[in-house]
Every structure is written in structure tokens, then in C-alpha cells.
Design a protein around this motif. Sequence first.
Motif, mmCIF file in Angstrom:
data_model
loop_
_atom_site.group_PDB
_atom_site.id
_atom_site.type_symbol
_atom_site.label_atom_id
_atom_site.label_comp_id
_atom_site.label_asym_id
_atom_site.label_seq_id
_atom_site.Cartn_x
_atom_site.Cartn_y
_atom_site.Cartn_z
ATOM 1 N N LEU A 115 0.911 -1.151 -0.018
ATOM 2 C CA LEU A 115 -0.292 -0.102 -0.001
ATOM 3 C C LEU A 115 0.816 1.325 0.149
ATOM 4 O O LEU A 115 1.894 1.121 1.047
ATOM 5 N N VAL A 116 0.516 2.273 -0.836
ATOM 6 C CA VAL A 116 1.406 3.539 -0.873
ATOM 7 C C VAL A 116 0.323 4.636 -0.706
ATOM 8 O O VAL A 116 -0.687 4.705 -1.552
ATOM 9 N N GLY A 198 -4.483 -0.814 7.220
ATOM 10 C CA GLY A 198 -3.408 -1.431 6.472
ATOM 11 C C GLY A 198 -3.546 -2.884 6.452
ATOM 12 O O GLY A 198 -3.109 -3.728 5.589
ATOM 13 N N ASN A 199 -4.161 -3.583 7.452
ATOM 14 C CA ASN A 199 -4.686 -4.956 7.437
ATOM 15 C C ASN A 199 -3.317 -5.821 7.174
ATOM 16 O O ASN A 199 -3.186 -6.882 6.562
ATOM 17 N N GLY A 200 -2.222 -5.388 7.810
ATOM 18 C CA GLY A 200 -0.845 -6.189 7.790
ATOM 19 C C GLY A 200 -0.320 -6.149 6.403
ATOM 20 O O GLY A 200 0.748 -6.666 6.160
ATOM 21 N N VAL A 201 -0.825 -5.307 5.316
ATOM 22 C CA VAL A 201 -0.188 -5.171 4.162
ATOM 23 C C VAL A 201 0.790 -4.288 4.096
ATOM 24 O O VAL A 201 0.831 -3.026 5.063
ATOM 25 N N ILE A 255 9.560 0.882 -4.016
ATOM 26 C CA ILE A 255 8.668 0.385 -3.021
ATOM 27 C C ILE A 255 8.335 -0.780 -3.900
ATOM 28 O O ILE A 255 8.180 -2.086 -2.811
ATOM 29 N N ALA A 256 7.997 -1.042 -5.000
ATOM 30 C CA ALA A 256 7.473 -2.426 -5.509
ATOM 31 C C ALA A 256 8.614 -3.194 -5.327
ATOM 32 O O ALA A 256 8.504 -4.280 -5.046
ATOM 33 N N ALA A 257 9.852 -2.753 -5.583
ATOM 34 C CA ALA A 257 10.945 -3.973 -5.594
ATOM 35 C C ALA A 257 11.356 -4.254 -4.209
ATOM 36 O O ALA A 257 11.562 -5.424 -3.806
ATOM 37 N N GLU A 258 11.147 -3.274 -3.311
ATOM 38 C CA GLU A 258 11.411 -3.776 -1.729
ATOM 39 C C GLU A 258 10.458 -4.363 -1.426
ATOM 40 O O GLU A 258 10.602 -5.417 -0.126
ATOM 41 N N THR A 259 9.268 -4.567 -2.045
ATOM 42 C CA THR A 259 8.235 -5.351 -1.319
ATOM 43 C C THR A 259 7.848 -6.786 -2.001
ATOM 44 O O THR A 259 6.933 -7.508 -1.831
#
Length: 262
Positions: A115-116, A198-201, A255-259
Motif C-alpha cells: 500500500l502506498v 492497513g490490514n498487515g499489508v 517500493i514495488a521492488a522492496e516489497t
Amino acid sequence: MAELPATHVVHGSTGTARPATFVLIHGAWHGGWCWRFVAERLRAHGHSVFAPTLTGLGERRHLIGAVTSLDVSIADIENLLEAEELEDVVLVGHSFGGLVASGVADRKPGALRALVFLDSLLVESGESAMDVLPRNVVEERLAAVAGSGQNVAMPIPANLAGTGIPEDHPLAGWVRRRQTPHPLSTYLSPLTLRHPLGNGVPSTYVHCANPSYETLALVRERVRARPGWQFETLDTGHDAMVLDPDRLVSLLERIAAETASP
């Protein structure tokens, strides 16, 4: 029809980012159109991108009467995930879109990678957007509704101050032309969550700090106190997708790469 400035062109792919799927949720008075430059760049880098317009806004403004609560906006994105069978999504919510992203994460966490929250509104379960905005801002918006005679919509702001876009910016006219009244019910109805925000995301809040949108000062204070959330700062104004799409794309790709899963 006015042409968009030639300076906003797509740069070639860097070839360094692993392909990801992005769903981009716009803010109040906007539509999917505002993501044009970000979406072009992400697609040029090999990513899949969805930038839907929420019911009642943009090219769907004729449906504003159907927007009876925030749940309608949340369902727009929830249904998109289902219809397109999307998985491992980086879900980006800008401004008002942060409320929508929060609701989607509560209902569909398994479809999300990250989530961003891009300079976004955030509320706790049971709160509405009006509960976290400064009192003077709430009064101004309700007065504008009363003065317009449109009891279902917040009128388009008189200027672009809230977007951070200077009036002499090459895209100022384009943004003004594309804005539409925003469904009032989405700001008055509470967000109902069954799980923690955020529900853990994996969640990242991005503060667009130049100039800083002080209407969101309380939200940023809350975010900084949330354990486990990442906090980033962008040297641009509130409508980062218009003002500096290259900088925003770089952040989203990181962020996409880190997650991403190993």
C-alpha cells in the motif's frame, strides 16, 4: 482541444525494474486522467497499470447521484481487482484515494503486495474524512456545498492551491479543465474496517513536502506514530503525479521492488 506541453513525454525504459502491477487511485475532484504521465512511464518500464476513475467523477460524473457513501468508491476498486483478476498489486491512493485504498486493503489484502498512501487522507474505523480535516476546512467545504445548491457534491475549488500546482504551471489549465465536483457522501460517511488500518499489508506513507499540504498535518502526525509503517518524503507538491511524475515513478518502483517476493 488544447495540447499538453511537450515537456511531459515518456522516457525510455531503464530496464532495471522488475515488472509489477500498479493500481492508482485518484483524489477528490480528480479522475483517472491525473495519472496519465505516471502511467505512461510505468508502462514504458514494463509494468501493468490500472488508473480507474471512481464513480461520480471525471468521465463518470453523470453517476454522481449513485454515490451514496464511501463504500461505493471502495467497491469500484474491489470490483476492478476481481474483474481483472489482479494479484500482487501495489495499490496507490492519492489524497482522498487513501480512504479508498484503506477499505480495499481491509477487504482484499490477499490481492495486494503493498500500500502506498500518497499525501493521502487516513482515518480510523468509524471516522469520516471530515473528522480528521481542520475545522476551518470542513466549514469552508460545507459552506461551498450550501452555496452551490448541489447538496450531493462538493464544488470544484476556486483555485489550485490545494493541489500544490502553481497557477502559471504548464499543466494548470489542464487540471482545472478536468476537475469535476466530488460526491459529498464520501466525505461524510465513516470508513468501516474489520481489521487494523492497513490490514498487515506493507504500508508506506508519502509526504509531498514542497509545498506541504497542511490540511493533512494531523494525518501525518498519526502516521508517524504507527509501528511498522514506512514514511517517505517527496520534494514536490500535493499533486505529485502532475508536478513530478519521474520522481514519483522512481519511488513507486523502489517500493514495488522492496516489497516483492524473493
